[in-house]
Write an enzyme that holds these catalytic residues in place. Structure first.
Site, PDB file in Angstrom:
ATOM      1  N   ARG A  31       0.841  -1.203   0.390  1.00 26.63           N
ATOM      2  CA  ARG A  31       0.167   0.046   0.436  1.00 26.63           C
ATOM      3  C   ARG A  31       1.038   1.146  -0.205  1.00 26.63           C
ATOM      4  O   ARG A  31       0.586   2.010  -0.783  1.00 26.63           O
ATOM      5  CB  ARG A  31      -1.102   0.133   1.319  1.00 26.63           C
ATOM      6  CG  ARG A  31      -1.122  -1.404   1.134  1.00 26.63           C
ATOM      7  CD  ARG A  31      -3.271  -1.093   0.791  1.00 26.63           C
ATOM      8  NE  ARG A  31      -4.420  -2.010   1.063  1.00 26.63           N
ATOM      9  CZ  ARG A  31      -4.320  -3.689   0.757  1.00 26.63           C
ATOM     10  NH1 ARG A  31      -3.470  -3.172  -0.708  1.00 26.63           N
ATOM     11  NH2 ARG A  31      -5.337  -3.997   0.972  1.00 26.63           N
ATOM     12  N   GLU A 175     -14.505 -14.182  10.173  1.00 24.44           N
ATOM     13  CA  GLU A 175     -13.783 -13.590   9.583  1.00 24.44           C
ATOM     14  C   GLU A 175     -13.559 -14.521   7.864  1.00 24.44           C
ATOM     15  O   GLU A 175     -12.665 -15.026   6.808  1.00 24.44           O
ATOM     16  CB  GLU A 175     -12.731 -12.354   8.411  1.00 24.44           C
ATOM     17  CG  GLU A 175     -12.658 -11.651   7.363  1.00 24.44           C
ATOM     18  CD  GLU A 175     -11.746 -10.736   7.137  1.00 24.44           C
ATOM     19  OE1 GLU A 175     -11.092 -10.750   8.021  1.00 24.44           O
ATOM     20  OE2 GLU A 175     -11.793  -9.735   6.078  1.00 24.44           O
ATOM     21  N   LYS A 217     -17.641 -11.224  10.564  1.00 24.42           N
ATOM     22  CA  LYS A 217     -17.206 -10.474   8.943  1.00 24.42           C
ATOM     23  C   LYS A 217     -17.079 -10.182   7.652  1.00 24.42           C
ATOM     24  O   LYS A 217     -16.132 -11.666   7.293  1.00 24.42           O
ATOM     25  CB  LYS A 217     -15.719  -9.600   9.390  1.00 24.42           C
ATOM     26  CG  LYS A 217     -14.745  -8.716   8.226  1.00 24.42           C
ATOM     27  CD  LYS A 217     -13.633  -8.538   8.804  1.00 24.42           C
ATOM     28  CE  LYS A 217     -12.976  -7.389   7.576  1.00 24.42           C
ATOM     29  NZ  LYS A 217     -11.873  -6.144   8.684  1.00 24.42           N
TER      30      LYS A 217
END
Ligand code: 13P
Length: 336
Positions: A31, A175, A217
């Site tokens: 990122r 998740e 999630k």
């Protein structure tokens, strides 16, 4: 157990959601490289501390998921990062899986690892201030995937993780992410996500996990990222609600969606529509990584000293998500 119920309620209470700032060092480096910032521990801390000191933490963020590096870092005011988060009223959380690795005998799929030694790591994280955790399983969609093997093994790992987390007095976020990548349509996503969720709950129940002290999630029900199908947010919301209503036991208090590659605005608009149409008892909110941080990261990368500007960008996004979590977001407010 009542302690767990109050933690999960606190994280997702009205208009609050989760900031998923738990990118591994490898992911955070990706990122940061994308915005041309060197990925050093100091820069990773600076960006995260900037967000965690923002004014929107108080009203919009009920919990923050951290990575192992960050949970041990010290902020500039000498507080630990979990202390900084707690001082805003939010709950510190921690990603505890050790990543998705190639699944033996199905090399194009992944199994999430991290169960070995987990009980001891959880005790350490509890001492550091964490009160909830995350474990992410990933599933690909194609004509033959996700395989029964991937669905079964990942559900088993998620359930064993969740049981250990509750034993330590923390709330597990479960998740199971059915990835958006691919050319599949939304109906495929609906069918595969339903199968994945049902298997997860079979295993969670088998492992005697108290579902009232968990948060789910999941992904939203969407066409694949390179699918030709285009879908209005109303249809996304209808399919997502139908899937969750049919596959998630009603004891689960709340559902906090991942953004999964949607743009910030798509993730906001879809969540808003889900809340407008919500015909379930589940709290429906956000646990976004990219859809909360993307604009702030872009701004910060160009103005690394401009703390206020970065925080304003983050505050706007967090406020929009918070409105969406109450079904009160509008295009007009977005553009104001
Ligand atoms: P995204 O919202 O960027 O998908 O990240 C959420 C997350 O925590 C994935 O595990």
């Amino acid at each position: 157990m009542s302690e767990l119920y109050s933690i999960s309620k606190k994280i997702i209470s009205t208009g609050k959601g989760i900031l998923a700032a738990d990118e591994s060092t490898a992911t955070m480096t990706k990122r940061l490289n994308a915005v041309k910032v060197p990925s050093t521990p100091e820069n990773r801390l600076l960006f995260r501390e900037t967000l965690l000191s923002s004014q929107s933490m108080k009203n919009c963020i009920g919990g923050v998921i951290l990575y192992d590096e960050t949970v041990k870092q010290i902020a500039s005011n000498k507080k630990t990062i979990p202390e900084l988060i707690s001082s805003t009223g939010a709950v510190p959380g921690i990603k505890v899986d050790t990543g998705a690795k190639v699944l033996a005998n199905s090399k194009d799929e992944k199994i999430t690892e991290g169960l070995d030694g987990l009980r001891d790591r959880l005790k350490e994280y509890y001492k550091l201030g964490a009160r909830f955790t995350k474990w992410r399983a990933v599933y690909v969609i194609s004509d033959k995937f996700p395989s029964k093997l991937s669905i079964h093994t990942n559900a088993h790992a998620l359930a064993r993780y969740a049981a250990l987390v509750q034993e330590t007095g923390m709330v597990p976020i479960v998740e199971p992410e059915v990835l958006m990548d691919g050319e599949h349509n939304a109906q495929d996503c609906f069918v595969k996500t339903s199968e994945v969720l049902k298997k997860c709950y079979d295993e969670l129940i088998l492992n005697k996990v108290d579902l009232k002290g968990t948060i789910l999630k999941p992904n939203m029900i969407l066409p694949g990222s390179i699918s030709k199908e285009k879908m209005e947010c109303r249809k996304v919301a209808e399919l997502t609600l139908k899937c969750l209503k049919e596959s998630v036991p009603s004891e689960v208090p709340g559902i906090a969606f991942l953004s999964g590659g949607q743009t910030e605005k798509e993730a906001t608009e879809n969540l808003n529509e889900i809340n407008k149409l919500n015909n379930t008892d589940f709290i429906m909110t956000y646990s976004y990584g990219r859809a909360l941080q993307q604009s702030a990261l872009k701004f910060w990368s160009k103005n690394i000293k401009d703390i206020n500007g970065t925080q304003n960008t983050f505050n706007h996004r967090a406020n929009m998500c918070s409105l969406a979590a109450q079904g009160k977001w509008t295009e007009e407010i977005e553009n104001k």
